[in-house]
Design an enzyme around this catalytic site. Sequence first.
Site, PDB file in Angstrom:
ATOM      1  N   GLU A   1      20.811  -3.084  -0.284  1.00 41.28           N
ATOM      2  CA  GLU A   1      20.041  -3.122   0.957  1.00 41.28           C
ATOM      3  C   GLU A   1      19.039  -1.981   1.105  1.00 41.28           C
ATOM      4  O   GLU A   1      19.036  -1.276   2.112  1.00 41.28           O
ATOM      5  CB  GLU A   1      20.999  -3.180   2.157  1.00 41.28           C
ATOM      6  CG  GLU A   1      21.952  -4.369   2.056  1.00 41.28           C
ATOM      7  CD  GLU A   1      23.019  -4.414   3.161  1.00 41.28           C
ATOM      8  OE1 GLU A   1      23.066  -3.478   3.980  1.00 41.28           O
ATOM      9  OE2 GLU A   1      23.812  -5.371   3.157  1.00 41.28           O
TER      10      GLU A   1
ATOM     11  N   ASN B   1      20.664  -5.490  -4.651  1.00 41.77           N
ATOM     12  CA  ASN B   1      21.208  -6.547  -3.796  1.00 41.77           C
ATOM     13  C   ASN B   1      20.697  -6.355  -2.371  1.00 41.77           C
ATOM     14  O   ASN B   1      20.679  -5.231  -1.865  1.00 41.77           O
ATOM     15  CB  ASN B   1      22.746  -6.392  -3.841  1.00 41.77           C
ATOM     16  CG  ASN B   1      23.512  -7.507  -3.191  1.00 41.77           C
ATOM     17  OD1 ASN B   1      23.248  -8.676  -3.447  1.00 41.77           O
ATOM     18  ND2 ASN B   1      24.478  -7.159  -2.342  1.00 41.77           N
TER      19      ASN B   1
ATOM     20  N   HIS C   1      23.471 -14.411   3.665  1.00 41.53           N
ATOM     21  CA  HIS C   1      24.219 -14.565   4.924  1.00 41.53           C
ATOM     22  C   HIS C   1      23.344 -15.425   5.832  1.00 41.53           C
ATOM     23  O   HIS C   1      22.458 -14.915   6.516  1.00 41.53           O
ATOM     24  CB  HIS C   1      24.504 -13.204   5.552  1.00 41.53           C
ATOM     25  CG  HIS C   1      25.420 -12.359   4.719  1.00 41.53           C
ATOM     26  ND1 HIS C   1      26.742 -12.693   4.519  1.00 41.53           N
ATOM     27  CD2 HIS C   1      25.210 -11.220   4.023  1.00 41.53           C
ATOM     28  CE1 HIS C   1      27.306 -11.782   3.741  1.00 41.53           C
ATOM     29  NE2 HIS C   1      26.401 -10.884   3.413  1.00 41.53           N
TER      30      HIS C   1
ATOM     31  N   GLU D   1      26.501 -13.205  -1.681  1.00 40.94           N
ATOM     32  CA  GLU D   1      27.364 -13.074  -0.498  1.00 40.94           C
ATOM     33  C   GLU D   1      27.217 -14.287   0.418  1.00 40.94           C
ATOM     34  O   GLU D   1      27.179 -14.152   1.649  1.00 40.94           O
ATOM     35  CB  GLU D   1      27.024 -11.786   0.266  1.00 40.94           C
ATOM     36  CG  GLU D   1      27.104 -10.534  -0.589  1.00 40.94           C
ATOM     37  CD  GLU D   1      26.851  -9.234   0.182  1.00 40.94           C
ATOM     38  OE1 GLU D   1      26.895  -9.256   1.421  1.00 40.94           O
ATOM     39  OE2 GLU D   1      26.601  -8.209  -0.480  1.00 40.94           O
TER      40      GLU D   1
ATOM     41  N   ASP E   1      27.395 -17.038   2.943  1.00 40.10           N
ATOM     42  CA  ASP E   1      28.146 -17.667   4.035  1.00 40.10           C
ATOM     43  C   ASP E   1      27.133 -18.264   5.004  1.00 40.10           C
ATOM     44  O   ASP E   1      25.970 -17.864   5.021  1.00 40.10           O
ATOM     45  CB  ASP E   1      29.150 -16.724   4.727  1.00 40.10           C
ATOM     46  CG  ASP E   1      28.579 -15.393   5.165  1.00 40.10           C
ATOM     47  OD1 ASP E   1      27.370 -15.326   5.487  1.00 40.10           O
ATOM     48  OD2 ASP E   1      29.337 -14.408   5.210  1.00 40.10           O
TER      49      ASP E   1
HETATM   50  O1  G3I Z   1      40.197  -0.874   6.934  1.00 41.38           O
HETATM   51  C1  G3I Z   1      40.028  -0.702   8.341  1.00 41.38           C
HETATM   52  C2  G3I Z   1      41.344  -0.863   9.054  1.00 41.38           C
HETATM   53  O2  G3I Z   1      42.215   0.150   8.654  1.00 41.38           O
HETATM   54  C3  G3I Z   1      41.089  -0.837  10.559  1.00 41.38           C
HETATM   55  O3  G3I Z   1      42.296  -1.099  11.218  1.00 41.38           O
HETATM   56  C4  G3I Z   1      40.068  -1.864  10.944  1.00 41.38           C
HETATM   57  C5  G3I Z   1      39.735  -1.808  12.436  1.00 41.38           C
HETATM   58  O4  G3I Z   1      38.406  -2.133  12.692  1.00 41.38           O
HETATM   59  O5  G3I Z   1      38.891  -1.642  10.224  1.00 41.38           O
HETATM   60  C6  G3I Z   1      39.078  -1.752   8.832  1.00 41.38           C
HETATM   61  O6  G3I Z   1      37.847  -1.564   8.185  1.00 41.38           O
HETATM   62  C7  G3I Z   1      36.930  -2.604   8.316  1.00 41.38           C
HETATM   63  C8  G3I Z   1      36.574  -3.088   6.906  1.00 41.38           C
HETATM   64  O7  G3I Z   1      35.554  -4.047   6.964  1.00 41.38           O
HETATM   65  C9  G3I Z   1      37.792  -3.700   6.203  1.00 41.38           C
HETATM   66  O8  G3I Z   1      38.236  -4.810   6.896  1.00 41.38           O
HETATM   67  C10 G3I Z   1      35.680  -2.082   8.998  1.00 41.38           C
HETATM   68  O9  G3I Z   1      35.980  -1.774  10.348  1.00 41.38           O
HETATM   69  C11 G3I Z   1      34.591  -3.094   8.944  1.00 41.38           C
HETATM   70  O10 G3I Z   1      33.382  -2.518   9.441  1.00 41.38           O
HETATM   71  C12 G3I Z   1      34.364  -3.529   7.510  1.00 41.38           C
HETATM   72  O11 G3I Z   1      33.389  -4.538   7.539  1.00 41.38           O
HETATM   73  C13 G3I Z   1      32.818  -4.828   6.279  1.00 41.38           C
HETATM   74  C14 G3I Z   1      31.313  -4.689   6.358  1.00 41.38           C
HETATM   75  O12 G3I Z   1      30.754  -5.016   5.099  1.00 41.38           O
HETATM   76  C15 G3I Z   1      30.853  -3.295   6.718  1.00 41.38           C
HETATM   77  O13 G3I Z   1      29.463  -3.274   6.809  1.00 41.38           O
HETATM   78  C16 G3I Z   1      33.178  -6.246   5.900  1.00 41.38           C
HETATM   79  O14 G3I Z   1      34.591  -6.361   5.717  1.00 41.38           O
HETATM   80  C17 G3I Z   1      32.443  -6.623   4.628  1.00 41.38           C
HETATM   81  O15 G3I Z   1      32.641  -7.991   4.382  1.00 41.38           O
HETATM   82  C18 G3I Z   1      30.954  -6.354   4.807  1.00 41.38           C
HETATM   83  O16 G3I Z   1      30.275  -6.708   3.649  1.00 41.38           O
HETATM   84  C19 G3I Z   1      28.878  -6.492   3.651  1.00 41.38           C
HETATM   85  C20 G3I Z   1      28.482  -6.218   2.223  1.00 41.38           C
HETATM   86  O17 G3I Z   1      29.193  -5.126   1.719  1.00 41.38           O
HETATM   87  C21 G3I Z   1      26.981  -5.962   2.111  1.00 41.38           C
HETATM   88  N1  G3I Z   1      26.236  -7.028   2.706  1.00 41.38           N
HETATM   89  C22 G3I Z   1      26.596  -7.397   4.059  1.00 41.38           C
HETATM   90  C23 G3I Z   1      28.085  -7.709   4.140  1.00 41.38           C
HETATM   91  C24 G3I Z   1      28.473  -8.142   5.540  1.00 41.38           C
HETATM   92  O18 G3I Z   1      28.336  -7.103   6.464  1.00 41.38           O
END
Ligand code: G3I
Length: 440
Positions: A150, A191, A227, A255, A257
């Site tokens: 990004e 990416n 996305h 990615e 969806d």
């Molecule tokens: O691991 C913690 C957990 O301990 C806690 O209880 C919980 C409460 O909010 O958060 C957990 O972490 C989260 C993490 O995902 C794992 O589930 C974060 O808050 C959350 O912000 C994080 O989101 C991820 C996101 O990237 C962050 O920007 C998504 O899972 C993930 O799918 C997403 O992926 C990104 C790609 O890397 C790049 N492109 C966009 C895509 C979608 O945002």
Amino acid sequence: MSLTSLVAGFALLLAAPAAHAADPPLRDLGTAKGKVIGTAVTGSKLTGTYGDIAGAQFSSLTPGNAMKWGSVEPAQGSFNWTEADQIVAFAQAHNQQVRGHTLVWHSQNPSWLTNGSWTSAQLGTLLQNHINTEVGRYQGKIAAWDVVNEPFNEDGTYRSTLWYNGLGADYIANALTWARAADPAAKLYINDYNVEGVNAKSTALYNLVKSLKDRGVPIDGVGLQAHLILGQVPSTLQQNIQRFADLGVDVAITELDIRMTLPSDSTKLAQQKADYKAVTAACVAVARCVNLTVWGFTDSDSWVESTFPGQGAATPYDANYAPKPAYYGIAEALGGTSTPPPTGACTASYSVGSQWNTGFTGNVTISCSGASLSSWKVTWTYGAGQQITQAWNATCTQSGAAVSCANASYNGTVPDGGSVSFGFNASWSGSNPVPTVTLG
Ligand code: G3I
């Protein structure tokens, strides 16, 4: 219940097939077209039905979060590779590629890094060491790395980030060069999102890749995250993939969806199927589109609902692991001939939850799409002497190997777009094969 609804409900029951995914699975359909079909995964979930589907249907895994800097080095010099290692081991056990995601990003960095005050030289050293450490650890085990994630704004200018502000635009070339040195065999990608169609952002990415290649900087591919929003597959998707291919790099849909406004219904799910099919077909049409990865394969493991309130149902499987029309959209674009359950069907799926040496817990989910039920009965025949000892949320009887479970007084109704589950404990010995279940 009126006689009419009882009769209508019973007719549906008789018509309803058990939920099943396409045969052959997506990964084999992809292989026949020269495409690797992948999914983002969460390491801790790779057991039970989630693990079964991830292993059977996909030939590539991308850790959704486990390889990000904030995950692997939460405190400076203190590393946690547990989830990343687990995903790599699972992939190896299932003959799958791994896409490494991601080395250089403005998000999900550890707070020690983002809160630090670094000179440009220190920042460059930190980044080089990070890339050396992570790429080096998995050297030979990663098919492709999303090296830089990004880097652009929507208008095609560089995004203002820790990296761009501290190191200038050449952080990208340097990161690629360091990654190549740490694993010469891994394909190196940039990416980004909103670069699926031809637009200012994708043109900036195009120009960057072109200039990197002109300079001899190692760059093997571009990742189009995809996305997408229901009904909004860019009309220039294939054209855009083709122009990158013509530049001499691979393209991956990294990615995918396709989100919709909740609740889902059969009209939206049909549109989503068409959209998934269109994206897959665009990749199939261009030889250098080498990988199509969905960002989570089940609606129970998607970032969408927490990020876009009121939106969701963005993946090819529902939250109960039943393949949605979208799944068949991918399969059809890959040349699959398996037909989805008829429109307006209710289906039942059986899964084994926990299992111990003498017993196990099972779950059956009845899902409806474009149809509804006012009562239900699910039957199956055990093939290895399993014996149900206790059931909940259904009344189950077993006679020999034949099991019959009917709804309890309070859960006979399965609405269009909804589902009902029941569970049971059973004994087993020797083996515990999953039976074919019949609804009705
Ligand atoms: O691991 C913690 C957990 O301990 C806690 O209880 C919980 C409460 O909010 O958060 C957990 O972490 C989260 C993490 O995902 C794992 O589930 C974060 O808050 C959350 O912000 C994080 O989101 C991820 C996101 O990237 C962050 O920007 C998504 O899972 C993930 O799918 C997403 O992926 C990104 C790609 O890397 C790049 N492109 C966009 C895509 C979608 O945002």
